[in-house]
Design an enzyme around this catalytic site. Structure first.
Site, PDB file in Angstrom:
ATOM      1  N   ASN A  11     105.598  39.647  22.418  1.00 26.29           N
ATOM      2  CA  ASN A  11     104.496  38.940  21.774  1.00 26.29           C
ATOM      3  C   ASN A  11     103.339  39.923  21.641  1.00 26.29           C
ATOM      4  O   ASN A  11     102.578  40.129  22.594  1.00 26.29           O
ATOM      5  CB  ASN A  11     104.068  37.728  22.599  1.00 26.29           C
ATOM      6  N   THR A  53     107.465  38.811  18.018  1.00 22.53           N
ATOM      7  CA  THR A  53     107.284  37.419  17.611  1.00 22.53           C
ATOM      8  C   THR A  53     106.102  37.324  16.655  1.00 22.53           C
ATOM      9  O   THR A  53     105.124  38.061  16.776  1.00 22.53           O
ATOM     10  CB  THR A  53     107.040  36.508  18.815  1.00 22.53           C
ATOM     11  N   GLY A  60     105.808  40.034  28.018  1.00 23.35           N
ATOM     12  CA  GLY A  60     104.593  39.251  27.845  1.00 23.35           C
ATOM     13  C   GLY A  60     104.363  38.348  29.032  1.00 23.35           C
ATOM     14  O   GLY A  60     104.793  38.650  30.149  1.00 23.35           O
ATOM     15  N   ASP A  80     103.958  34.127  30.679  1.00 22.95           N
ATOM     16  CA  ASP A  80     104.847  33.000  30.937  1.00 22.95           C
ATOM     17  C   ASP A  80     105.233  32.279  29.650  1.00 22.95           C
ATOM     18  O   ASP A  80     106.320  31.712  29.551  1.00 22.95           O
ATOM     19  CB  ASP A  80     104.176  32.027  31.903  1.00 22.95           C
ATOM     20  N   GLY A 120     101.422  39.260  30.914  1.00 24.46           N
ATOM     21  CA  GLY A 120     100.593  38.168  30.430  1.00 24.46           C
ATOM     22  C   GLY A 120      99.404  37.858  31.324  1.00 24.46           C
ATOM     23  O   GLY A 120      99.113  38.561  32.286  1.00 24.46           O
ATOM     24  N   THR A 121      98.719  36.744  30.980  1.00 26.74           N
ATOM     25  CA  THR A 121      97.556  36.307  31.739  1.00 26.74           C
ATOM     26  C   THR A 121      97.965  35.757  33.094  1.00 26.74           C
ATOM     27  O   THR A 121      97.382  36.084  34.126  1.00 26.74           O
ATOM     28  CB  THR A 121      96.789  35.226  30.946  1.00 26.74           C
ATOM     29  N   GLY A 122      98.989  34.890  33.108  1.00 27.03           N
ATOM     30  CA  GLY A 122      99.383  34.261  34.360  1.00 27.03           C
ATOM     31  C   GLY A 122     100.442  35.017  35.121  1.00 27.03           C
ATOM     32  O   GLY A 122     100.280  35.367  36.279  1.00 27.03           O
TER      33      GLY A 122
END
Length: 328
Positions: free
Chosen positions: A18, A52, A77, A79, A115-117
């Protein structure tokens, strides 16, 4: 006799990226790690890059890769990307099968957390955004069969799947709001929870666990169904969940007020909230949930999995034990 390296050499490793993840940082980090990845893994397999471009595109890419007999599909990326790639492995609760029989093990799922989480990576103690550690895992190619959570909504055209945590009501609504504030990093989850509480009402819900009798649970604030421990960017919400034991851990919060959340927020990150009077825990293989007042209602009770908004109640949650090969 062929070796694992021989099998990999004949097959593809598909990397689903992503590029807009983490406000564009995922795409930048991917470009930086790609030369090292090709140098260390490229001699043993064909590296295929797939970017994506729209919501659920990752599902399509992963499904085609599995059907084509790829050796592995790796989510690059957070979650959300992992959630889409995972869902591409399944249809109607069963693994997608390759179009043609090929030598070597079946397609495995891998993860490069950026990713963020990155809550699943946190469960395994992996460092997010550490490309060297991630490449090491892929090179070693150690695989283990992992449990997969499944979510079924009556109005959804496809089932959805999760490796971390699914939830409903306040926690799911908070996650939906948090997705609008990703630029603030993990703080977005706290912002989401506070905003969600502003319009939240606890509700009586009917639940049925493992096919037993329906039971009304009064004043439900939120409930989380964990295949692994973390959600919301580091909240240890289902602290005893184990993605290899064939069950899901369910944690239910009842009759919470906004000030309870503020005062007890730290316990969610420590995993000690399960000892509070308003929190109950249980282990399930299946869970059905609907509004207690009327089966057709529940449109205001959000449902999410791995941080992705899926819809609203009624819903059914279940586990597919040891169903997927996962690269650890």
């Amino acid at each position: 006799m062929s070796t694992d390296a021989d099998s990999r050499r004949q097959r593809d490793y598909v990397f689903v990226v992503n590029p807009n993840g983490a406000n564009g940082r995922t795409g930048q980090q991917w470009k930086k790690m790609l030369p090292d990845l090709k140098s260390r893994l490229g001699k043993d397999c064909n590296i295929r890059e797939a970017l994506t471009s729209a919501p659920l595109h990752g599902v399509e890419i992963a499904r085609k890769a599995v059907q084509d007999g790829a050796a592995a599909v790796i989510a690059v990326g957070g979650d959300g990307t992992l959630h889409e790639v995972l869902s591409g492995f399944f249809t109607d609760g069963k693994l997608v099968q390759p179009r043609e029989a090929r030598p070597g093990p079946r397609t495995a799922l891998g993860l490069i957390p950026m990713g963020t989480g990155s809550d699943l990576a946190r469960h395994f103690g992996w460092k997010s955004n550490d490309s060297h550690e991630a490449i090491d895992r892929l090179v070693k190619d150690q695989r283990r069969k992992i449990d997969v959570g499944r979510v079924q909504l009556p109005d959804d055209k496809i089932d959805r799947y999760f490796l971390s945590v699914a939830s409903f009501h306040l926690s799911a609504k908070a996650g939906h709001i948090a997705s609008m504030y990703k630029k603030f990093g993990n703080l977005c989850y706290v912002i989401g929870a506070i905003q969600a509480f502003m319009t939240h009402e606890n509700k009586d819900l009917r639940m049925r666990k493992d096919g037993s009798q329906w039971t009304v649970i009064p004043q439900v604030t939120a409930a989380c169904i964990g295949n692994s421990k973390y959600f919301g960017g580091g909240m240890k919400i289902t602290p005893t969940a184990d993605p290899f034991n064939g069950r899901l851990e369910m944690v239910t919060l009842t009759d919470f007020k906004w000030y309870d959340f503020i005062l007890k927020l730290h316990t969610l990150y420590q995993g000690t909230h399960v000892h509070l009077d308003k929190v109950t825990t249980t282990s399930v293989q299946t869970l059905e949930v609907e509004d207690a007042e009327n089966k057709s209602k529940g449109r205001d009770v959000y449902v999410q999995a791995d941080g992705e908004q899926l819809g609203f109640l009624p819903a059914k949650f279940s586990v597919l034990p040891q169903e997927l090969d996962f690269i650890l």
